[in-house]
Design a protein around this motif. Structure first.
Motif: not given
Length: 162
Positions: A106-130
């Motif tokens: 559970m600890g290992i998977i949570y760490s993987m999922v959280k890192n994946d979420y952080i990556m997705q969050e960074r992608i979403i926040s950097s997206l724009g029409l430009k």
């Protein structure tokens, strides 16, 4: 002759006006798709990803608390549930996962999922029409590769349930 020129200019203006009208319609469609995409990504980010990651964190904390309580209050209980009761004659078929295996997984998977979420969050926040097409391709590739999620570990976790 002048009337032929007048008709020709009038036809050219109509043609240019039609092309311009079609052009502006496409620009409007592009802007609408951008707005829909933005609402989708923001909704995804705020609702699905953060909520589930928080729920996973609660589960990890819960299992950690249970494990800690069990080891502090009744240490002999931990030995009995780890498979040691099978003795030296136990075969591979008899081996069951230890409760610590579940908690560690559970600890290992949570760490993987959280890192994946952080990556997705960074992608979403950097997206724009430009955003350039190169950036979009990189983000799409990163999103689809899921570099923080190890498929073998996920398969091992599913085997613990079976």
């Amino acid at each position: 002759m002048e009337s032929e020129e007048h008709v020709l200019i009038s036809e050219l203006k109509k043609k240019i006006l039609q092309i311009f009208s079609d052009f502006m319609t496409r620009v409007t469609q592009f802007e609408e798709l951008g707005a829909v995409g933005n609402r989708f990504l923001v909704g995804f980010h705020q609702g699905l990803a953060k909520c589930i990651v928080n729920e996973l964190e609660v589960s990890v904390k819960e299992v950690t608390g249970v494990m800690q309580t069990a080891s502090e209050s009744k240490p002999y209980l931990m030995d009995n549930v780890t498979g040691e009761e099978f003795g030296p004659e136990a075969t591979a078929y008899d081996e069951k996962p230890e409760i610590t295996d579940y908690a560690a997984m559970m600890g290992i998977i949570y760490s993987m999922v959280k890192n994946d979420y952080i990556m997705q969050e960074r992608i979403i926040s950097s997206l724009g029409l430009k955003s350039s097409s190169g950036e979009l391709e990189s983000y799409t590739l990163m999103w689809s590769l899921r570099p923080f999620v190890n498929d073998e570990i996920m398969h091992q976790a599913w085997r613990l349930i079976q």
